[in-house]
Structures are given as C-alpha cells and as structure tokens.
Design a protein around this motif. Structure first.
Motif, PDB file in Angstrom:
ATOM      1  N   GLY A  36      48.375   7.400  56.080  1.00  0.00           N
ATOM      2  CA  GLY A  36      47.680   8.274  56.730  1.00  0.00           C
ATOM      3  C   GLY A  36      47.635   9.007  55.825  1.00  0.00           C
ATOM      4  O   GLY A  36      46.564   9.714  56.604  1.00  0.00           O
ATOM      5  N   LYS A  37      47.723   9.451  54.971  1.00  0.00           N
ATOM      6  CA  LYS A  37      47.040  11.100  53.977  1.00  0.00           C
ATOM      7  C   LYS A  37      46.181  10.198  53.180  1.00  0.00           C
ATOM      8  O   LYS A  37      45.407  11.034  52.459  1.00  0.00           O
ATOM      9  N   GLY A  38      46.010   8.296  52.682  1.00  0.00           N
ATOM     10  CA  GLY A  38      44.924   8.542  52.050  1.00  0.00           C
ATOM     11  C   GLY A  38      43.705   7.099  53.009  1.00  0.00           C
ATOM     12  O   GLY A  38      45.063   6.785  54.236  1.00  0.00           O
ATOM     13  N   MET A  59      52.342   8.900  59.118  1.00  0.00           N
ATOM     14  CA  MET A  59      52.410   7.284  58.837  1.00  0.00           C
ATOM     15  C   MET A  59      52.234   6.211  59.006  1.00  0.00           C
ATOM     16  O   MET A  59      52.491   6.272  61.066  1.00  0.00           O
ATOM     17  N   ILE A  60      50.990   5.171  59.457  1.00  0.00           N
ATOM     18  CA  ILE A  60      50.991   4.343  60.227  1.00  0.00           C
ATOM     19  C   ILE A  60      51.499   3.529  59.626  1.00  0.00           C
ATOM     20  O   ILE A  60      51.939   3.131  58.967  1.00  0.00           O
TER      21      ILE A  60
END
Lengths: 235, 235
Positions: free
Chosen positions: B21-23, B1-2
């Motif tokens: 962080g995944k999209g 995660m950001i």
C-alpha cells in the motif's frame, strides 16, 4: 491487521470483518443475516470479540445481520444519525470517529443512494456502501434517494480523498473486489460528466426494476430482525 | 496493506494478492490459471505492478497461473528450491527472505504434502499451502508426500510460530477463510495425536481418490503452461 471481505452471492453484497491484529476487538460492516454464522465462526476461529457492527445505510436488497449479531454477541450496532432503525444503539454524526481497539473509522455523510447513506474512512481505505461502487454508483430512485445529493457526496466528499485511497463498496455485480479513488475518477463511466445536471439526468433515466427483496428487507432492517424472527414471519 | 484473498470454486483454491500500500509492487501466491485475468484486472484497478509470483508447491488439483502471469507481466516466478518446474526463475531456500517493496516473506521448508512444499511467513500471518489446512492437513499419498515429514513440518516448524499467527492455506473445502496457529493446535482434529506414529497411521489410512485433474495439472505445472498453451493442448 485482519481484514476479511465476505461475498454474499444472493445479493452480491460485500461484508467486511476488521480487527487490528493487536487486540481482540473486531468490527463488521454491512453484515448479511443469512451469513452471520459464517462471521461468528471466523470470529471464534481467530479468538476475536465483535464489539461494533455498522450498516452503511438501510439496505433494500438483503436483510441486515445487525440484530442477529447484536443478539449473539452483544455488540454495539452503529448507523449514521439519519437512519431510522430500532436496532441501532449508536448513531454516528458526520465526521464522527468510531473506534475499536487500535482502529479508528471516520464517518462521512454521503446521502444520495438513500438519505441515510454514510461512508466510513479507515486510514488508507474507505467503505463507500452503495454511494460509490466500482465503475458505477448506487441508484437514487427510492428511500429518499437523490441524485443531486449523491453528486455532492461523491464529487465533493469521496473524490476529495487521496487518489490512492482504496474503495471497498457494499456491492459488486461483476466480481470486482476493490478499486481506488484515482481509478474511479478516471474510469467510472458515471463520473465522466461535465456538470451536476448531467449526472442527475443520467441517474433519473436508469429505469431499473426495484430489488426483489425490497419490501421485506427495508421493513426488516428498520425493525432489526433476527434469523428466528425472520423465520417466524415467513412461516 | 492491500491483502486480497481470491477463491477458485472449481478447485477450492485460495490465492493471495499482496502489496504494502506504500509502493506499487505486488506479489501473488498460488494463482490459478483460469483466474489470471481477474488478478490482472485488480492489479490494473489498483495501479499495482506484479513483481513476484509464488507457488507453495507443484499443485495437483489446478493448473498454476505462474507461466501466464510471467508472460503477461514479466514478474519473477518463485518456488522453493526442491521444486522442479521449468517456469521458475527464483528458487528460494529454507529461511530465505523473499522481498517486494516494504514486504518481506520468510520461506519455511515444510515437506510432507509433497517434497517441494514450502510455507511463507509474512509478519503476523503464514501462508501454509497444502501443509496445514484449516482443521485439516494436506494429503501425503503422492508426489513424494510423506506423513513423517509432514508431522515434522507441522509440529516442529509451523506450530512453533506464535499462537496468534494467522493461517492462510491454499485451499478450504468448507468456506473457512483463515485460522490461527493457536486455534489449529487446539482444534485441528489431525493434530490431536500423541505421537508421530499415530499421525502417520492416520495419514496412511485416509484412502482418498486422486484429484481429477492430477495428471494434467502436475505435468502442466512442471512445464509452466500459459492459457494459450493449455488451450492448444486441449484442442
């Protein structure tokens, strides 16, 4: 996950405090001596136990908090195996895993800024120390710095990571907080070179002044001085 | 995660930028108008698309970045349904889910600091706006603030979250970055009261000066002004 980025204005250093959020163990990367109370306070607030503290290399621009944090918390002090520092209790090899509860970092030996510079990969992000900075790279003109080595470290190690890997450096001088490998590949001006020779020429012609604190910092960081010891020295 | 925490020195405001962080989708909470270029720069660096921006309440101490970010990115502007702000395009109800790609926040209506104050729970952490601060609570003496409501919001809503929930407030004046519900229960001096009446008495006797920017900020935040509009007003 708990992930806190601290900024020390005096030296423009970024320090990272990390914990999985699933256990109590925490890790700190590149602590600054004068800020150690701030880290300890946060650890206390979050009921975390500092178990490891890492310096990415022997810093020349600030005194490290390794010794102070070790004295206060008994944490393990970690550096890459090429570092020569009295305070270090765990030397990490290239590709070695450094673990705390539910967190794993992989050591990547990335010499160039200094010969003891290491990066640390943690899942989707990499801590690049002074090797790869946001839109810049660390100088290579002292502490056995070497632009040839740095070219290899950056182009053949760090830029081989997936493009979306987050880049968290040890410094930024313009207020940038994080970047990605893809972004640095595309837009870092120092990396838009056609050959290693061109990179070396650029780095050998930067003509930067030495850091103000250099002599104090390198010597203190090799010895591993606490706040009290630094204050005694200064008096 | 950001997860990036920004600090605005002028108003001691914390702003949060979040992405899974995944999209590519990102969300910002409590942006400060003068810092919007910094957020936009980070979004660009990380190749993220801002899709939602939330204000926890109508701020009285800084001009919000909602309108400016909306103008620049076309993001959805979110506030709780009790807020009256021309710029808002999505009003969230108590317990409503606010979603971006792989991220979900639950709205918690927490009036008291103002009558339009909401907190937002995201997994292991809660954004408490000016309701619950680190070792303090938000003042309740204007904008329909009410210490009775705040007592209820804090004791019956926020403190019912698990003790290890991370607390990320909209401000801190002493450099603290994050706390936990457990820590605030134990050590927040304002919460060591025996009754609601005692809390109300404490809050009604704080005798604080009004924020300097109050008139400008509340009016600008109700209207939703951009940088250009604010500058035109000031000239």
């Amino acid at each position: 996950m708990i992930f806190e980025q601290f900024f020390d204005k005096t030296s423009s250093t970024y320090t990272y405090l990390i914990s999985s959020g699933k256990g109590r163990e925490a890790l700190i990367i590149d602590p600054v001596l004068e800020k150690t109370n701030e880290y300890l306070n946060l650890l206390k607030n979050l009921n975390l136990k500092l178990v490891k503290v890492i310096d990415t290399h022997i810093h020349a621009d600030h005194v490290s908090g390794l010794a102070e944090l070790n004295e206060k918390t008994d944490c393990v002090t970690v550096m890459g195996e090429k570092a020569q520092a009295d305070i270090v209790s765990m030397y990490a090899k290239d590709n070695e895993k450094i673990k705390i509860e539910n967190i794993e970092l992989k050591t990547i030996y990335t010499p160039g800024h200094t010969d003891d510079s290491y990066s640390f990969l943690m899942g989707d992000r990499v801590f690049t120390g002074d090797t790869l900075l946001i839109k810049s790279t660390g100088r290579t003109d002292f502490q056995n710095g070497n632009p040839n080595d740095q070219y290899h470290s950056i182009f053949n190690r760090l830029l081989k990571l997936p493009d979306k890997t987050l880049v968290y450096p040890a410094h930024d001088y313009k207020g940038e907080k994080v970047s990605t490998i893809g972004e640095e590949k595309k837009l870092n001006p120092r990396l838009q070179v056609n050959s290693k020779e061109q990179y070396v020429t650029v780095m050998n012609n930067l003509k930067l002044a030495h850091p103000q604190l250099m002599d104090v910092a390198i010597s203190a960081n090799r010895k591993g001085l606490t706040l009290k010891e630094i204050n005694n020295r200064n008096n």
